[in-house]
Design a protein around this motif. Sequence first.
Motif, PDB file in Angstrom:
ATOM      1  N   UNK A 158      19.914  71.360 -36.601  1.00  0.00           N
ATOM      2  CA  UNK A 158      19.939  72.775 -36.958  1.00  0.00           C
ATOM      3  C   UNK A 158      21.253  73.431 -36.538  1.00  0.00           C
ATOM      4  N   UNK A 159      21.820  73.021 -35.408  1.00  0.00           N
ATOM      5  CA  UNK A 159      23.041  73.630 -34.879  1.00  0.00           C
ATOM      6  C   UNK A 159      24.316  73.002 -35.424  1.00  0.00           C
ATOM      7  N   UNK A 160      24.198  71.949 -36.214  1.00  0.00           N
ATOM      8  CA  UNK A 160      25.386  71.289 -36.748  1.00  0.00           C
ATOM      9  C   UNK A 160      26.099  72.198 -37.742  1.00  0.00           C
ATOM     10  N   UNK A 161      27.401  71.999 -37.882  1.00  0.00           N
ATOM     11  CA  UNK A 161      28.182  72.766 -38.860  1.00  0.00           C
ATOM     12  C   UNK A 161      27.975  72.226 -40.261  1.00  0.00           C
ATOM     13  N   UNK A 162      27.733  70.946 -40.378  1.00  0.00           N
ATOM     14  CA  UNK A 162      27.425  70.332 -41.670  1.00  0.00           C
ATOM     15  C   UNK A 162      26.662  69.033 -41.417  1.00  0.00           C
ATOM     16  N   UNK A 163      25.645  68.794 -42.228  1.00  0.00           N
ATOM     17  CA  UNK A 163      24.923  67.517 -42.181  1.00  0.00           C
ATOM     18  C   UNK A 163      25.350  66.707 -43.396  1.00  0.00           C
ATOM     19  N   UNK A 164      25.887  65.540 -43.152  1.00  0.00           N
ATOM     20  CA  UNK A 164      26.350  64.654 -44.223  1.00  0.00           C
ATOM     21  C   UNK A 164      25.286  63.588 -44.447  1.00  0.00           C
ATOM     22  N   UNK A 165      24.730  63.550 -45.643  1.00  0.00           N
ATOM     23  CA  UNK A 165      23.656  62.621 -45.981  1.00  0.00           C
ATOM     24  C   UNK A 165      24.231  61.488 -46.827  1.00  0.00           C
ATOM     25  N   UNK A 193      23.126  58.471 -49.117  1.00  0.00           N
ATOM     26  CA  UNK A 193      22.028  57.830 -49.839  1.00  0.00           C
ATOM     27  C   UNK A 193      22.507  56.467 -50.326  1.00  0.00           C
ATOM     28  N   UNK A 194      22.180  55.440 -49.566  1.00  0.00           N
ATOM     29  CA  UNK A 194      22.735  54.105 -49.803  1.00  0.00           C
ATOM     30  C   UNK A 194      22.176  53.433 -51.051  1.00  0.00           C
ATOM     31  N   UNK A 195      21.086  53.957 -51.615  1.00  0.00           N
ATOM     32  CA  UNK A 195      20.483  53.348 -52.795  1.00  0.00           C
ATOM     33  C   UNK A 195      20.614  54.229 -54.031  1.00  0.00           C
ATOM     34  N   UNK A 196      21.459  55.226 -53.968  1.00  0.00           N
ATOM     35  CA  UNK A 196      21.605  56.170 -55.090  1.00  0.00           C
ATOM     36  C   UNK A 196      23.032  56.211 -55.593  1.00  0.00           C
ATOM     37  N   UNK A 197      23.162  56.283 -56.918  1.00  0.00           N
ATOM     38  CA  UNK A 197      24.455  56.507 -57.545  1.00  0.00           C
ATOM     39  C   UNK A 197      24.574  57.940 -58.048  1.00  0.00           C
ATOM     40  N   UNK A 198      23.482  58.476 -58.566  1.00  0.00           N
ATOM     41  CA  UNK A 198      23.495  59.843 -59.063  1.00  0.00           C
ATOM     42  C   UNK A 198      22.192  60.527 -58.680  1.00  0.00           C
ATOM     43  N   UNK A 199      22.065  61.770 -59.085  1.00  0.00           N
ATOM     44  CA  UNK A 199      20.922  62.584 -58.669  1.00  0.00           C
ATOM     45  C   UNK A 199      19.600  61.987 -59.124  1.00  0.00           C
ATOM     46  N   UNK A 200      19.586  61.368 -60.299  1.00  0.00           N
ATOM     47  CA  UNK A 200      18.339  60.796 -60.820  1.00  0.00           C
ATOM     48  C   UNK A 200      17.801  59.675 -59.938  1.00  0.00           C
ATOM     49  N   UNK A 201      18.654  59.067 -59.120  1.00  0.00           N
ATOM     50  CA  UNK A 201      18.225  57.953 -58.258  1.00  0.00           C
ATOM     51  C   UNK A 201      17.534  58.419 -56.979  1.00  0.00           C
ATOM     52  N   UNK A 202      17.618  59.712 -56.665  1.00  0.00           N
ATOM     53  CA  UNK A 202      17.088  60.208 -55.390  1.00  0.00           C
ATOM     54  C   UNK A 202      15.607  59.887 -55.230  1.00  0.00           C
ATOM     55  N   UNK A 203      14.858  60.006 -56.328  1.00  0.00           N
ATOM     56  CA  UNK A 203      13.416  59.781 -56.281  1.00  0.00           C
ATOM     57  C   UNK A 203      13.064  58.416 -55.698  1.00  0.00           C
ATOM     58  N   UNK A 204      13.900  57.417 -55.923  1.00  0.00           N
ATOM     59  CA  UNK A 204      13.592  56.050 -55.502  1.00  0.00           C
ATOM     60  C   UNK A 204      14.328  55.634 -54.228  1.00  0.00           C
ATOM     61  N   UNK A 205      15.133  56.506 -53.685  1.00  0.00           N
ATOM     62  CA  UNK A 205      15.921  56.141 -52.504  1.00  0.00           C
ATOM     63  C   UNK A 205      15.025  56.065 -51.273  1.00  0.00           C
ATOM     64  N   UNK A 211      25.294  65.834 -49.824  1.00  0.00           N
ATOM     65  CA  UNK A 211      24.803  64.513 -50.188  1.00  0.00           C
ATOM     66  C   UNK A 211      25.929  63.662 -50.776  1.00  0.00           C
ATOM     67  N   UNK A 212      25.967  62.405 -50.314  1.00  0.00           N
ATOM     68  CA  UNK A 212      26.919  61.424 -50.834  1.00  0.00           C
ATOM     69  C   UNK A 212      26.147  60.205 -51.326  1.00  0.00           C
ATOM     70  N   UNK A 213      26.665  59.577 -52.392  1.00  0.00           N
ATOM     71  CA  UNK A 213      25.964  58.423 -52.959  1.00  0.00           C
ATOM     72  C   UNK A 213      26.348  57.138 -52.237  1.00  0.00           C
ATOM     73  N   UNK A 214      25.929  56.014 -52.782  1.00  0.00           N
ATOM     74  CA  UNK A 214      26.154  54.721 -52.125  1.00  0.00           C
ATOM     75  C   UNK A 214      27.632  54.425 -51.921  1.00  0.00           C
TER      76      UNK A 214
END
Length: 486
Positions: free
Chosen positions: A135-142, A144-156, A176-179
Amino acid sequence: MDLWESNLARFDQYVMNEIPIHLIRLSDMKIVRRNDVKKHSRSSVSELDYDVFFHPAKYAKYAILSHRWLDEGEPTYEEMEAGTAAGPGYEKLKKFCEKARKDGMEFAWSDTCCIDKSSSTELDESIRSMFRWYQNSSVCIVHLAQSEDIEDIQKDEWIRRGWTLQELLAPHIIKFFNARWMPMTGDENDKTPSMKPDGSPDILRALEEATDIPRDVLTSDLGKRPMRVDERMAWAATRKTTRVEDAAYSIMGIFNVSLQIAYGEGRDRAFCRLIEAIMQTGDPSVLNWHDPSPARHHSGSCTFPQSPFSFRMCDHRQFDFDRPLEMTMTSLGLRIPLVIFPLIVHSISKDALFTELRLRCWFCLTLEIQTTCRTSDIKFTNCQYALGIVNYSVIGDGTREVLSIRDRSAGVLLSRHAEHSLPGYQPPPYSNDFVGLKFAFPLEYKLTEWKLLAHIDSTLVVVDFPNVPSGSHFYIDRGYLQTVHI
């Protein structure tokens, strides 16, 4: 103490208590302590920052990583201290730190290598504080090692893990960053993305569909938003953790409670401790779960669920409440004050395994409740039933108090039965051994205490009282309020 000195004191207190114990210094990839961050950043605290506008977080900035752990090869605290970290996990860490530097950060934190897990004290503090650190972080970098685009999020896999739930909800700014470590949107903050031509932000729609968490919750400050316990539990219902105790530890920050960390205690014990801590907040929706088998740890009460999975269907039983409900765990069970509405049996249908009961309210015969119990759990003679309402209010004018009952009320089903009394002793009238004591004749039978009816439906039932306008209340005598142990 002048204003600047006051700000410095607030900054020191913030750094030593509200940010992670260890961080990575991005200039040289070395592990540093809070005190190092304080020394580095203290000189930047401005004298022009007036007290009302001063917030230490803007001077103690750090990025925080959210990711799915590799099966092996993640860098450890000891390896980072020794300068020997290597492998695919370390390459991921360097990519994270590279993105953090581009965001103007000087410090960063990762759960793989910034906790000295050889220290039980540090591990305990880290797990208890983790929601606050995100909560106190300036930015959270995510990542997603199993995603290339937004449509892949469901299966990540990131979507299905227990710890990543708080990592999604707690930060104010998330990216959010992809694989391949490419940004998945062009926005600075994926919690407040720019609107697409169709009127809905893609990343939020994908997250909402993948997590079942409403869009307005994803974009809001969870700490400032009143949310029911059962709704928050439902978000964690299908998430998995490697250590069974983490089913409780990973979500305690979402409920703003704190537990002592005790790996090895088992899932049931850890989750029961979490539920008991949540009960102290007074939210009756903590009872709104469905599971044929309650937690085994609490042999004295059947009101404790086994895991967040028990809350998966809570949205089928929605109800409102105005006031906290007093709930205290005792040696006799969960101590709870309920408004008791007696029920009578309208019909019974049973077979060798299950019995279906149709119950009607003694005071409102058009109100019918149907429930199913195991036949072996039911006593068919000398048994009484009741609805114990949980979402009532006690209101008064200074001279008397009444109970306010909602048109839609939620309650637990209770039962008790008659037992033959033990033989009593009635002294002869001429006895001089007792002076001034008022004796009573023995009872022919006695009623057991109210207990939770052992039915296989949800713990709570929701009823709509007939001919009571929607959203309104009716009022009854306070004498129907009774404290029970269930």
